[in-house]
Enzyme design. Sequence first.
Site, mmCIF file in Angstrom:
data_model
loop_
_atom_site.group_PDB
_atom_site.id
_atom_site.type_symbol
_atom_site.label_atom_id
_atom_site.label_comp_id
_atom_site.label_asym_id
_atom_site.label_seq_id
_atom_site.Cartn_x
_atom_site.Cartn_y
_atom_site.Cartn_z
ATOM 1 N N ASP A 151 0.840 -1.208 0.000
ATOM 2 C CA ASP A 151 0.000 0.000 0.000
ATOM 3 C C ASP A 151 0.877 1.259 0.000
ATOM 4 O OD1 ASP A 151 -2.490 1.199 -0.183
ATOM 5 O OD2 ASP A 151 -2.784 1.302 1.978
ATOM 6 N N ILE A 152 1.868 1.304 -0.888
ATOM 7 C CA ILE A 152 2.719 2.484 -1.018
ATOM 8 C C ILE A 152 1.889 3.579 -1.679
ATOM 9 C CG2 ILE A 152 4.796 3.460 -2.100
ATOM 10 C CD1 ILE A 152 5.502 1.421 0.038
#
Length: 172
Positions: free
Chosen positions: A3-4
């Site tokens: 979940d960058i």
Amino acid sequence: HRDIKPTNIMVSKEGGPLTAKIIDLGLAKTVAESHADAAISVPGVFAGTPAFASPEQFAGADPDIRSDLYSLGVTLWKMLTGQTPSRGSAAEGLDQHQRLPLPVEQLAGLPQPLVVFLEVLLEKDPARRFQSPAELLKVMPMVRDAIEAGSFLMKTIRVFVSSTGDVHKERI
């Protein structure tokens, strides 16, 4: 990490040089963690933020570091243009991430080496992206130097060999 995105990157200059740290490890898994052991990773189930997700995350595949590098590419795109390459609903984002070409026209005015760098980060096929953060870090000085010199970069396409008869030099 899986979940960058901009809201999961904290930048600090506290006590020294500028440092970026990844936060919110709610979807992260260890490198050794198998797909079956990761409770959040269920085959065919999407986990992440659609606008920053890689094509393989949308496909329900088991993402690896190359997926995070894709998300980093979307994050850099947003930093440079103020928008992500895909827009619309999650379903529209799915189609854009998996099938449609990058809207490189949004990058008009940016140096060509930076555009090539983003194109590699945002390759739809993970095998054609940077394969590790170390590979990405190795290329960054070349991108910076090309920008400073006003020169162009060529994008190398990886060619995988499945038999000795398939041996070809890398193509530019």
